[in-house]
Every structure is written in structure tokens, then in C-alpha cells.
Motif scaffolding. Sequence first.
Motif, PDB file in Angstrom:
ATOM      1  N   LEU A   2       0.807  -1.214   0.000  1.00  0.00           N
ATOM      2  CA  LEU A   2       0.000   0.000   0.000  1.00  0.00           C
ATOM      3  C   LEU A   2       0.844   1.271   0.000  1.00  0.00           C
ATOM      4  O   LEU A   2       0.872   2.031   0.937  1.00  0.00           O
ATOM      5  CB  LEU A   2      -0.958  -0.002   1.192  1.00  0.00           C
ATOM      6  CG  LEU A   2      -2.225   0.825   0.992  1.00  0.00           C
ATOM      7  CD1 LEU A   2      -2.990   0.328  -0.233  1.00  0.00           C
ATOM      8  CD2 LEU A   2      -3.105   0.775   2.187  1.00  0.00           C
ATOM      9  N   GLY A   3       1.562   1.454  -1.105  1.00  0.00           N
ATOM     10  CA  GLY A   3       2.327   2.674  -1.272  1.00  0.00           C
ATOM     11  C   GLY A   3       3.649   2.688  -0.563  1.00  0.00           C
ATOM     12  O   GLY A   3       4.265   3.730  -0.432  1.00  0.00           O
ATOM     13  N   SER A   4       4.127   1.554  -0.065  1.00  0.00           N
ATOM     14  CA  SER A   4       5.402   1.546   0.656  1.00  0.00           C
ATOM     15  C   SER A   4       6.560   1.596  -0.313  1.00  0.00           C
ATOM     16  O   SER A   4       6.885   2.643  -0.837  1.00  0.00           O
ATOM     17  CB  SER A   4       5.481   0.321   1.560  1.00  0.00           C
ATOM     18  OG  SER A   4       5.361  -0.865   0.799  1.00  0.00           O
ATOM     19  N   LYS A   5       7.167   0.459  -0.625  1.00  0.00           N
ATOM     20  CA  LYS A   5       8.368   0.455  -1.435  1.00  0.00           C
ATOM     21  C   LYS A   5       8.120   0.757  -2.908  1.00  0.00           C
ATOM     22  O   LYS A   5       9.018   1.077  -3.632  1.00  0.00           O
ATOM     23  CB  LYS A   5       9.087  -0.882  -1.276  1.00  0.00           C
ATOM     24  CG  LYS A   5       8.233  -2.078  -1.618  1.00  0.00           C
ATOM     25  CD  LYS A   5       8.940  -3.351  -1.228  1.00  0.00           C
ATOM     26  CE  LYS A   5       8.012  -4.528  -1.364  1.00  0.00           C
ATOM     27  NZ  LYS A   5       7.551  -5.105  -0.166  1.00  0.00           N
ATOM     28  N   ARG A   6       6.906   0.665  -3.370  1.00  0.00           N
ATOM     29  CA  ARG A   6       6.614   0.901  -4.781  1.00  0.00           C
ATOM     30  C   ARG A   6       6.312   2.349  -5.103  1.00  0.00           C
ATOM     31  O   ARG A   6       6.072   2.687  -6.235  1.00  0.00           O
ATOM     32  CB  ARG A   6       5.397   0.067  -5.188  1.00  0.00           C
ATOM     33  CG  ARG A   6       5.722  -1.363  -5.269  1.00  0.00           C
ATOM     34  CD  ARG A   6       4.530  -2.100  -5.814  1.00  0.00           C
ATOM     35  NE  ARG A   6       4.557  -3.377  -5.172  1.00  0.00           N
ATOM     36  CZ  ARG A   6       3.531  -3.997  -4.656  1.00  0.00           C
ATOM     37  NH1 ARG A   6       2.357  -3.445  -4.709  1.00  0.00           N
ATOM     38  NH2 ARG A   6       3.662  -5.153  -4.093  1.00  0.00           N
ATOM     39  N   GLY A   7       6.250   3.203  -4.123  1.00  0.00           N
ATOM     40  CA  GLY A   7       5.817   4.563  -4.389  1.00  0.00           C
ATOM     41  C   GLY A   7       4.319   4.544  -4.593  1.00  0.00           C
ATOM     42  O   GLY A   7       3.627   3.665  -4.127  1.00  0.00           O
ATOM     43  N   THR A   9       1.262   3.491  -6.379  1.00  0.00           N
ATOM     44  CA  THR A   9       0.756   2.574  -7.388  1.00  0.00           C
ATOM     45  C   THR A   9      -0.502   3.174  -7.987  1.00  0.00           C
ATOM     46  O   THR A   9      -1.437   3.494  -7.271  1.00  0.00           O
ATOM     47  CB  THR A   9       0.438   1.202  -6.767  1.00  0.00           C
ATOM     48  OG1 THR A   9       1.618   0.706  -6.166  1.00  0.00           O
ATOM     49  CG2 THR A   9      -0.053   0.230  -7.805  1.00  0.00           C
ATOM     50  N   THR A  10      -0.519   3.329  -9.308  1.00  0.00           N
ATOM     51  CA  THR A  10      -1.680   3.880  -9.995  1.00  0.00           C
ATOM     52  C   THR A  10      -1.844   3.171 -11.328  1.00  0.00           C
ATOM     53  O   THR A  10      -0.976   2.431 -11.769  1.00  0.00           O
ATOM     54  CB  THR A  10      -1.539   5.395 -10.255  1.00  0.00           C
ATOM     55  OG1 THR A  10      -0.380   5.620 -11.061  1.00  0.00           O
ATOM     56  CG2 THR A  10      -1.425   6.175  -8.963  1.00  0.00           C
ATOM     57  N   VAL A  11      -2.964   3.409 -11.978  1.00  0.00           N
ATOM     58  CA  VAL A  11      -3.209   2.942 -13.333  1.00  0.00           C
ATOM     59  C   VAL A  11      -3.438   4.168 -14.212  1.00  0.00           C
ATOM     60  O   VAL A  11      -3.581   5.283 -13.716  1.00  0.00           O
ATOM     61  CB  VAL A  11      -4.426   1.981 -13.385  1.00  0.00           C
ATOM     62  CG1 VAL A  11      -4.174   0.733 -12.564  1.00  0.00           C
ATOM     63  CG2 VAL A  11      -5.690   2.672 -12.937  1.00  0.00           C
ATOM     64  N   ALA A  12      -3.475   3.956 -15.504  1.00  0.00           N
ATOM     65  CA  ALA A  12      -3.697   5.067 -16.434  1.00  0.00           C
ATOM     66  C   ALA A  12      -5.084   5.668 -16.211  1.00  0.00           C
ATOM     67  O   ALA A  12      -6.017   4.972 -15.848  1.00  0.00           O
ATOM     68  CB  ALA A  12      -3.564   4.573 -17.867  1.00  0.00           C
ATOM     69  N   GLY A  13      -5.192   6.953 -16.413  1.00  0.00           N
ATOM     70  CA  GLY A  13      -6.477   7.629 -16.249  1.00  0.00           C
ATOM     71  C   GLY A  13      -6.435   8.587 -15.084  1.00  0.00           C
ATOM     72  O   GLY A  13      -5.449   8.690 -14.356  1.00  0.00           O
ATOM     73  N   GLY A  14      -7.524   9.285 -14.892  1.00  0.00           N
ATOM     74  CA  GLY A  14      -7.613  10.268 -13.824  1.00  0.00           C
ATOM     75  C   GLY A  14      -7.788   9.634 -12.464  1.00  0.00           C
ATOM     76  O   GLY A  14      -7.966   8.426 -12.328  1.00  0.00           O
ATOM     77  N   GLY A  32     -10.071   4.450 -14.039  1.00  0.00           N
ATOM     78  CA  GLY A  32      -8.867   5.128 -13.560  1.00  0.00           C
ATOM     79  C   GLY A  32      -8.607   4.775 -12.113  1.00  0.00           C
ATOM     80  O   GLY A  32      -8.769   3.630 -11.696  1.00  0.00           O
ATOM     81  N   ASN A  33      -8.218   5.767 -11.316  1.00  0.00           N
ATOM     82  CA  ASN A  33      -7.859   5.569  -9.912  1.00  0.00           C
ATOM     83  C   ASN A  33      -8.940   6.140  -9.007  1.00  0.00           C
ATOM     84  O   ASN A  33      -9.413   7.249  -9.231  1.00  0.00           O
ATOM     85  CB  ASN A  33      -6.531   6.268  -9.606  1.00  0.00           C
ATOM     86  CG  ASN A  33      -5.414   5.730 -10.465  1.00  0.00           C
ATOM     87  OD1 ASN A  33      -4.908   4.653 -10.221  1.00  0.00           O
ATOM     88  ND2 ASN A  33      -5.030   6.478 -11.491  1.00  0.00           N
ATOM     89  N   LEU A  34      -9.321   5.385  -7.990  1.00  0.00           N
ATOM     90  CA  LEU A  34     -10.294   5.847  -7.004  1.00  0.00           C
ATOM     91  C   LEU A  34      -9.670   5.714  -5.624  1.00  0.00           C
ATOM     92  O   LEU A  34      -9.259   4.621  -5.227  1.00  0.00           O
ATOM     93  CB  LEU A  34     -11.582   5.021  -7.081  1.00  0.00           C
ATOM     94  CG  LEU A  34     -12.641   5.316  -6.018  1.00  0.00           C
ATOM     95  CD1 LEU A  34     -13.140   6.758  -6.120  1.00  0.00           C
ATOM     96  CD2 LEU A  34     -13.791   4.329  -6.151  1.00  0.00           C
ATOM     97  N   GLU A  35      -9.556   6.823  -4.908  1.00  0.00           N
ATOM     98  CA  GLU A  35      -9.004   6.853  -3.556  1.00  0.00           C
ATOM     99  C   GLU A  35     -10.159   7.122  -2.595  1.00  0.00           C
ATOM    100  O   GLU A  35     -10.842   8.138  -2.721  1.00  0.00           O
ATOM    101  CB  GLU A  35      -7.974   7.984  -3.418  1.00  0.00           C
ATOM    102  CG  GLU A  35      -6.847   7.927  -4.426  1.00  0.00           C
ATOM    103  CD  GLU A  35      -5.699   7.046  -3.976  1.00  0.00           C
ATOM    104  OE1 GLU A  35      -5.562   6.839  -2.762  1.00  0.00           O
ATOM    105  OE2 GLU A  35      -4.961   6.581  -4.848  1.00  0.00           O
ATOM    106  N   ILE A  36     -10.389   6.205  -1.641  1.00  0.00           N
ATOM    107  CA  ILE A  36     -11.480   6.368  -0.693  1.00  0.00           C
ATOM    108  C   ILE A  36     -10.896   6.635   0.692  1.00  0.00           C
ATOM    109  O   ILE A  36     -10.318   5.753   1.322  1.00  0.00           O
ATOM    110  CB  ILE A  36     -12.397   5.121  -0.667  1.00  0.00           C
ATOM    111  CG1 ILE A  36     -13.001   4.895  -2.057  1.00  0.00           C
ATOM    112  CG2 ILE A  36     -13.485   5.284   0.396  1.00  0.00           C
ATOM    113  CD1 ILE A  36     -13.802   3.616  -2.190  1.00  0.00           C
TER     114      ILE A  36
END
Length: 156
Positions: A2-7, A9-14, A32-36
Motif C-alpha cells: 500500500l504505497g510503501s516500497k513501490r511509491g 501505485t496507480t493505473v492510467a487515467g484520472g 482510472g484511480n479511485l481513492e477512498i
Amino acid sequence: MLGSKRGGTTVAGGTTLVSRETTINGDLHFSGNLEIEGQVNGCVIAEAGKDAMVRVVAAGRVEGEIRAPVVMINGTVEGSVHAARHLELAPCARVSGDVFYSIVEMAAGAEINGRLLHRSEPEATSEPARIAEPQLRVASGARASARTQSSGDAPG
């Protein structure tokens, strides 16, 4: 995890953000990406055929089903989770419902109150999941066990 060593993480799109003080009542369809960070009272469904990722952060909560290719949870989900490609459960993840996955990463401390069910066809997000033998990848330092029993096996 969850965002640790990989920076990030996202997919293409808004990116769509459900902020900490926000509550959505009803189903949420996205690509795209959804952050809840807030609360969603309804199903969270990725648009069919599109690349999509949903991330439920530590303060985030979903009361309903989640269906997306990539799902990352560090908050609370009350409902089934369908991750067609990849599921990541961070230490504060709490899931009350069945979890359907192709690949799963689970950190020590994550909780699932339901069944872990492997998907044999990772591309299908809107069809019912097929059940296969469990495959679990556990973060270092964590322990997990999976027991399976076929209908022909009888305790003896």
C-alpha cells in the motif's frame, strides 16, 4: 504494501478522491484511480473493459461490494471484494465478506472475515467468480495457512 516500497501505485487515467469528510450513498462507478478516504454506502464498481484501481485508506470505509481489476485495502470493507488482477491487504485492512482474487498480498495484521476464493479468469470482473485452489502470498514476517477439503474427503 500500500504505497510503501513501490511509491504511488496507480493505473492510467484520472484520479477520483472521496475525501475524509465525504459520504456517498449509492453505487459508485468509475475508471482510472479511485481513492477512498471517506465512506461509500453502496457498491464500488470499475467500468468494464477499462483499467482501474481502487484504494481504501486507513480511515476509509465501504459498506457494499467492490469490483475492480486492482484493489488495495488498508481501511474497512463490509461486503465482498472482487479483485480481477491484484489484491493488496495492508496491516489495517478489515474485510467482512468473501474475497475473490487472482493474486493476493496480505500483510500481518490484516483481517478477513469471510472466504478467500481464487479466480481462475482474472479478466472477468462482472461475472461470478470461479473457485480454484487457494494461492496466498504473505508478506515477510506474517503467517497464514489455508486448508481445503474436497467433497470426497471425509474426516476419518
